[in-house]
Motif scaffolding. Structure first.
Motif, short mmCIF file in Angstrom:
data_model
loop_
_atom_site.label_atom_id
_atom_site.label_comp_id
_atom_site.label_asym_id
_atom_site.label_seq_id
_atom_site.Cartn_x
_atom_site.Cartn_y
_atom_site.Cartn_z
N CYS A 191 0.83 -1.21 0.00
CA CYS A 191 0.00 0.00 0.00
C CYS A 191 0.87 1.26 0.00
O CYS A 191 0.56 2.25 -0.67
CB CYS A 191 -0.92 0.01 1.21
SG CYS A 191 -2.43 -0.94 1.01
N PHE A 248 2.27 3.10 -3.36
CA PHE A 248 1.47 4.05 -4.12
C PHE A 248 1.34 5.39 -3.40
O PHE A 248 0.92 6.38 -4.00
CB PHE A 248 0.10 3.45 -4.41
CG PHE A 248 0.19 2.06 -4.97
CD1 PHE A 248 0.69 1.84 -6.24
CD2 PHE A 248 -0.20 0.95 -4.22
CE1 PHE A 248 0.79 0.56 -6.75
CE2 PHE A 248 -0.11 -0.33 -4.73
CZ PHE A 248 0.39 -0.53 -6.00
N SER A 299 -7.02 0.73 -15.78
CA SER A 299 -6.18 1.89 -16.11
C SER A 299 -6.67 2.58 -17.37
O SER A 299 -6.76 3.82 -17.42
CB SER A 299 -4.73 1.43 -16.27
OG SER A 299 -3.90 2.51 -16.65
N LEU A 341 -9.90 4.56 -16.67
CA LEU A 341 -9.67 5.80 -15.92
C LEU A 341 -9.00 6.86 -16.77
O LEU A 341 -9.12 8.07 -16.49
CB LEU A 341 -8.82 5.51 -14.68
CG LEU A 341 -9.48 4.63 -13.60
CD1 LEU A 341 -8.48 4.31 -12.50
CD2 LEU A 341 -10.71 5.34 -13.02
N TRP A 382 -2.24 11.92 -15.17
CA TRP A 382 -3.37 11.02 -15.04
C TRP A 382 -3.02 9.60 -15.51
O TRP A 382 -3.56 8.62 -15.00
CB TRP A 382 -4.57 11.56 -15.81
CG TRP A 382 -5.83 10.85 -15.45
CD1 TRP A 382 -6.62 10.10 -16.26
CD2 TRP A 382 -6.46 10.79 -14.17
NE1 TRP A 382 -7.70 9.58 -15.59
CE2 TRP A 382 -7.62 10.00 -14.28
CE3 TRP A 382 -6.15 11.34 -12.92
CZ2 TRP A 382 -8.47 9.74 -13.22
CZ3 TRP A 382 -7.00 11.08 -11.86
CH2 TRP A 382 -8.14 10.29 -12.01
N LEU A 405 -1.46 8.23 -12.35
CA LEU A 405 -2.42 8.01 -11.28
C LEU A 405 -3.39 6.88 -11.60
O LEU A 405 -3.73 6.07 -10.72
CB LEU A 405 -3.20 9.31 -11.01
CG LEU A 405 -2.41 10.46 -10.39
CD1 LEU A 405 -3.28 11.70 -10.28
CD2 LEU A 405 -1.87 10.07 -9.02
N SER A 406 -3.83 6.79 -12.84
CA SER A 406 -4.80 5.75 -13.21
C SER A 406 -4.21 4.35 -13.02
O SER A 406 -4.90 3.44 -12.53
CB SER A 406 -5.26 5.95 -14.65
OG SER A 406 -4.17 5.79 -15.55
N TYR A 459 -4.05 3.70 -9.22
CA TYR A 459 -5.36 3.36 -8.66
C TYR A 459 -5.75 1.92 -9.00
O TYR A 459 -6.34 1.21 -8.18
CB TYR A 459 -6.43 4.32 -9.20
CG TYR A 459 -6.29 5.75 -8.69
CD1 TYR A 459 -5.76 6.01 -7.43
CD2 TYR A 459 -6.68 6.83 -9.48
CE1 TYR A 459 -5.63 7.31 -6.96
CE2 TYR A 459 -6.55 8.13 -9.03
CZ TYR A 459 -6.02 8.37 -7.77
OH TYR A 459 -5.89 9.65 -7.32
N MET A 501 -3.92 -0.55 -6.82
CA MET A 501 -4.33 -0.56 -5.41
C MET A 501 -5.24 -1.73 -5.07
O MET A 501 -5.47 -2.05 -3.91
CB MET A 501 -5.04 0.75 -5.07
CG MET A 501 -4.11 1.91 -4.78
SD MET A 501 -3.17 1.69 -3.27
CE MET A 501 -4.46 1.82 -2.04
#
Length: 513
Positions: free
Chosen positions: A389, A392, A460, A463, A473, A476-477, A480, A483
């Protein structure tokens, strides 16, 4: 000479020993090592004369090839066999993750999206898991080392051929990865059972630890090989032309130096095992084995995380550095392979540490509790989820911090590989082990890494649809999407705790059978 009679006594004991243990007993060294039988006796009217005192050398000459055969038998020890099988396992995983080491170049070469690139691993794993039960059935009934060798030769040939596929035929490249999965499935399903029949108790734990060390070691070497071969040749296709040569070497070594032990011989059950049960009966018994079922589900959680990480973490770290403006985005081949190299090196080291720490911790904890095996796995899984965790959280600000979290998280995650295999050996009888290993592999892949790379890529891509041109982005995508992995790892830890509840009962049932 008219009174001489040469009589050769054939010993039936030696072949049985060789079949059981794969090496000759330590006796009659002088004649045995030279390749001449010491059991030939010359009988005269006055008694028996030693072969060494015969005056006529033509009475008993050494057979051609005896020296070679004697040397070959000395090399076919259980330890040598475990080493060769472990080497083959390294190559299996090295070939599997060579593609991940050059994935960015493959995306640029074939002009494919994240989800299409993730399809490579998904197709590979799907064919792998479909073939696993078939090879498990064959491994419980036929010569195992022949199946292993044929599987290695097959995937080596397909991998080499795939390096010549042109950019117009991406579907053919995807298909080739599916065929490679079939070849590698034969090896992963059967080879642990040979080690299980050569060793027992703590020695088996140690050898299985050494064997499963090949998973992270081979995975890491796959990244390193792919990146290094691409850099040296200036073309990513050469990354697929090295492992096939090594694979064919391993297949040859298995044919000549790995014995085919009798199933259950190491457990001293060879004479007490009942007639082999039908396949349907085996499957019903495994389905009722609660320790086997829960440990298989836990293995699926591990496979989900490692499959997704193996494909996407180097990409994620590269995008993080683009966001930090430490590197520029890749627009043409060859792309930077620094992150693949570093991730590969970390995977090798953490795999070594994880397997060694796991084996040592389990051996120590067995002195305190007989449920040590599943409990060590559960604790390591839950601890791994915390550090994964954190990857990220810190990646956007510090790449070094992300690598530290990867190092600790992977070490804890790799603790359970060899222990899980040992749990299976304890709770499953020898004549069902190949089938059990195969279906555990099938379960872990169909619920784990068969879909995780494609699923992460799909999330991914979904997003990114609103901000396709945003570098931030894109980073980040993918983060996420990744995760999802820590939550699956926590679920795997829960399954290992459930395994601990039933482990002793299932182990006792297997011993009674």
């Amino acid at each position: 000479p008219g009174f001489l009679q040469v009589r050769r006594r054939r010993r039936a004991f030696f072949p049985r020993w060789e079949e059981l243990h794969g090496h000759a007993p330590a006796r009659s060294t002088a004649a045995g090592e030279k390749g001449c039988s010491s059991s030939d006796e010359v009988h005269t009217l006055s008694g028996t004369m030693s072969p060494g005192l015969k005056s006529n050398p033509d009475l008993r000459s050494c057979r051609t090839g005896h020296k070679f055969r004697a040397a070959l038998l000395r090399c076919r020890s259980p330890t040598a066999a475990a080493g060769i099988l472990s080497f083959g396992n390294v190559l299996n995983y090295m070939d599997r993750y060579t593609v991940a080491g050059v994935l960015l170049d493959i995306q640029k070469h074939f002009s494919v999206t994240d989800s299409q690139a993730g399809l490579l691993q998904t197709v590979f794993i799907c064919s792998f898991m479909v073939a696993a039960p078939i090879f498990g059935y064959l491994g419980d009934r036929f010569n195992r080392k022949i199946i292993l060798s044929c599987g290695i030769f097959f995937w080596s040939a397909v991998t080499l051929s795939s390096s010549f596929i042109t950019k117009e035929y991406y579907w053919l490249f995807v298909l080739s990865r599916g065929l490679v999965g079939i070849g590698e499935s034969s090896y992963s399903s059967i080879s642990p059972t040979i080690i299980g029949d050569l060793f027992t108790n703590n020695s088996r734990t140690m050898m299985l630890s050494f064997f499963y060390l090949a998973i992270p070691l081979g995975s890491g070497l796959g990244y390193i090989l792919g990146s290094s071969a691409k850099e040296a040749a200036g073309d990513w296709h050469w990354a697929l032309r090295v492992s096939p040569v090594l694979g064919m070497t391993a297949g040859t070594l298995i044919l000549f130096f790995v014995p085919e032990p009798k199933r259950g011989s190491a457990d001293q059950l060879g004479g007490r095992l009942k007639t082999r049960t039908p396949w349907t009966c085996d499957m019903k018994a495994l389905a009722k084995n609660r320790s086997y079922v829960f440990s298989s589900l836990a293995s699926a959680a591990v496979s989900f995380a490692t499959g997704a990480f193996g494909v996407w973490i180097p990409q994620y770290l590269f995008r993080a550095q683009v966001v930090q403006k430490a590197v520029v985005p890749c627009t043409q081949e060859p792309c930077s392979s620094k992150d693949s190299l570093i991730f590969g090196a970390i995977t090798c080291v953490t795999g070594l540490l994880g397997v060694l720490i796991g084996a040592a911790t389990t051996r120590l904890c067995r002195q305190k509790t007989e449920r040590a095996d599943p409990l060590v796995c559960a604790v390591s899984m839950l601890g791994s989820a915390i550090f994964i965790c954190l990857i990220f959280v810190v990646a956007k600000k510090s790449i070094v911090g992300a690598y530290v979290c990867i190092f600790i998280g992977e070490t804890l995650l790799f603790l359970n590989w060899a222990i899980t295999a040992d749990i299976l050996m304890y709770v499953v009888i020898p004549t069902r082990r190949a089938t059990a290993v195969a279906f555990q592999g099938f379960t872990s892949h169909i619920l784990g890494d068969a879909g995780s790379p494609y699923l992460i890529g799909l999330i991914s891509d979904a997003l990114q649809q609103s901000y396709t041109d945003s570098v931030l982005w894109q980073f980040l995508s993918l983060g996420y999407a990744l995760m999802l992995c820590p939550f699956v790892i926590v679920l795997g830890g829960m399954f290992f705790l459930a395994t601990a509840l039933f482990f002793l009962d299932d182990r006792d049932k297997a011993e009674k059978q």
